[in-house]
Design a protein around this motif. Structure first.
Motif, PDB file in Angstrom:
ATOM      1  N   VAL A  56       1.240  -1.102  -0.411  1.00 35.28           N
ATOM      2  CA  VAL A  56      -0.053  -0.222   0.049  1.00 35.28           C
ATOM      3  C   VAL A  56       0.948   1.203   0.166  1.00 35.28           C
ATOM      4  O   VAL A  56       0.668   2.273  -0.910  1.00 35.28           O
ATOM      5  CB  VAL A  56      -0.992  -0.308   1.334  1.00 35.28           C
ATOM      6  CG1 VAL A  56      -1.534   1.870   1.285  1.00 35.28           C
ATOM      7  CG2 VAL A  56      -1.523  -0.913   1.023  1.00 35.28           C
ATOM      8  N   LEU A  57       1.927   1.284   0.703  1.00 37.47           N
ATOM      9  CA  LEU A  57       3.064   2.294   0.737  1.00 37.47           C
ATOM     10  C   LEU A  57       3.297   2.389  -0.640  1.00 37.47           C
ATOM     11  O   LEU A  57       3.662   3.794  -0.893  1.00 37.47           O
ATOM     12  CB  LEU A  57       3.993   2.339   1.986  1.00 37.47           C
ATOM     13  CG  LEU A  57       5.044   3.180   1.848  1.00 37.47           C
ATOM     14  CD1 LEU A  57       4.992   4.219   2.060  1.00 37.47           C
ATOM     15  CD2 LEU A  57       6.307   2.273   3.073  1.00 37.47           C
ATOM     16  N   LEU A  58       3.922   1.207  -1.234  1.00 42.06           N
ATOM     17  CA  LEU A  58       4.767   1.694  -3.049  1.00 42.06           C
ATOM     18  C   LEU A  58       3.218   2.178  -3.677  1.00 42.06           C
ATOM     19  O   LEU A  58       3.871   2.908  -4.654  1.00 42.06           O
ATOM     20  CB  LEU A  58       4.842   0.635  -3.027  1.00 42.06           C
ATOM     21  CG  LEU A  58       6.000  -0.094  -2.370  1.00 42.06           C
ATOM     22  CD1 LEU A  58       6.751  -1.825  -2.450  1.00 42.06           C
ATOM     23  CD2 LEU A  58       7.482   1.009  -1.911  1.00 42.06           C
ATOM     24  N   ALA A  59       1.750   1.828  -3.513  1.00 46.43           N
ATOM     25  CA  ALA A  59       1.094   1.688  -4.506  1.00 46.43           C
ATOM     26  C   ALA A  59       0.685   3.376  -3.361  1.00 46.43           C
ATOM     27  O   ALA A  59       1.100   4.467  -4.511  1.00 46.43           O
ATOM     28  CB  ALA A  59       0.343   1.664  -3.859  1.00 46.43           C
ATOM     29  N   VAL A  60       0.404   4.023  -3.612  1.00 49.05           N
ATOM     30  CA  VAL A  60       0.025   4.947  -2.437  1.00 49.05           C
ATOM     31  C   VAL A  60       1.757   6.631  -3.615  1.00 49.05           C
ATOM     32  O   VAL A  60       1.370   7.393  -3.784  1.00 49.05           O
ATOM     33  CB  VAL A  60       0.140   5.714  -1.395  1.00 49.05           C
ATOM     34  CG1 VAL A  60       0.732   7.371  -0.796  1.00 49.05           C
ATOM     35  CG2 VAL A  60      -0.568   4.906  -0.609  1.00 49.05           C
ATOM     36  N   ALA A  61       2.740   5.632  -2.625  1.00 45.49           N
ATOM     37  CA  ALA A  61       4.627   6.555  -3.086  1.00 45.49           C
ATOM     38  C   ALA A  61       4.445   7.020  -4.225  1.00 45.49           C
ATOM     39  O   ALA A  61       4.974   8.235  -5.091  1.00 45.49           O
ATOM     40  CB  ALA A  61       5.208   6.087  -2.318  1.00 45.49           C
TER      41      ALA A  61
END
Length: 187
Positions: free
Chosen positions: A49-54
């Motif tokens: 999720v963090l990577l998708a947001v970033a």
């Protein structure tokens, strides 16, 4: 700047939500060792999720007018379903070694369906002027620490949660916190 990112991530990402509440419940029901696979799935999913947001991938998906409402309704529906399951769960029984603990895949799916994760991570990520690579590294570490702390709390409170009165209170409180966190993240 780094300290403010750490504090913000602890307060926003570490607050009660689907992932943290579930890892606490699993830790209480199955103990630390048997909960490692599920916790690892939650961590892996939250880092995704963090990577998708970033990378802006989530922003691109949510910009599609027909996709955003479907994702939101599916996520909120799943979280409300979990809240009902938590609220109506019976008191914890004495640990049953024959029951399988939740799996890595179960943790991964919950993390990916968690609307609070997207909102919380986006807020913390966007609120820091640090380089994206630094934010990803710091927030990934915080994901691990936050989940480990909630898992340890669940395992520590297992005895209390086996008392029917305290278990009912905890279940209702956790379910209410889950609904409140979800509503707050989508409104």
């Amino acid at each position: 700047m780094l300290l403010s990112l750490l504090v913000a991530s602890l307060l926003v990402m570490g607050s009660p939500g689907p992932s943290t509440i579930s890892v606490t419940a699993v830790g209480a029901a199955f103990g630390l060792r048997r909960s490692i696979a599920y916790t690892s799935g939650l961590i892996a999913g939250t880092v995704l999720v963090l990577l998708a947001v970033a990378t802006g991938m989530m922003a691109m998906l949510l910009a599609l007018p027909r996709i955003a409402p479907v994702l939101l309704v599916a996520s909120v529906g799943y979280i409300l379903y979990l809240a009902v399951r938590i609220a109506t769960a019976p008191p914890l029984a004495t640990p049953d070694r024959s029951r399988d603990a939740p799996s890595f895949a179960g943790g991964l799916l919950l993390a990916l369906a968690n609307p609070k994760a997207y909102v919380a991570i986006a807020a913390v990520f966007a609120g820091s002027p640090l380089a994206p690579s630094v934010k990803i590294a710091v927030l990934s570490g915080m994901v691990v620490l936050i989940h480990a702390a909630w898992l340890a709390a669940g395992a520590a409170f297992a005895r209390v949660l086996r008392d029917p009165v305290w278990s009912r209170r905890a279940n209702l409180s956790l379910a209410a916190a889950l609904v409140a966190a979800t509503l707050y993240s989508v409104v």
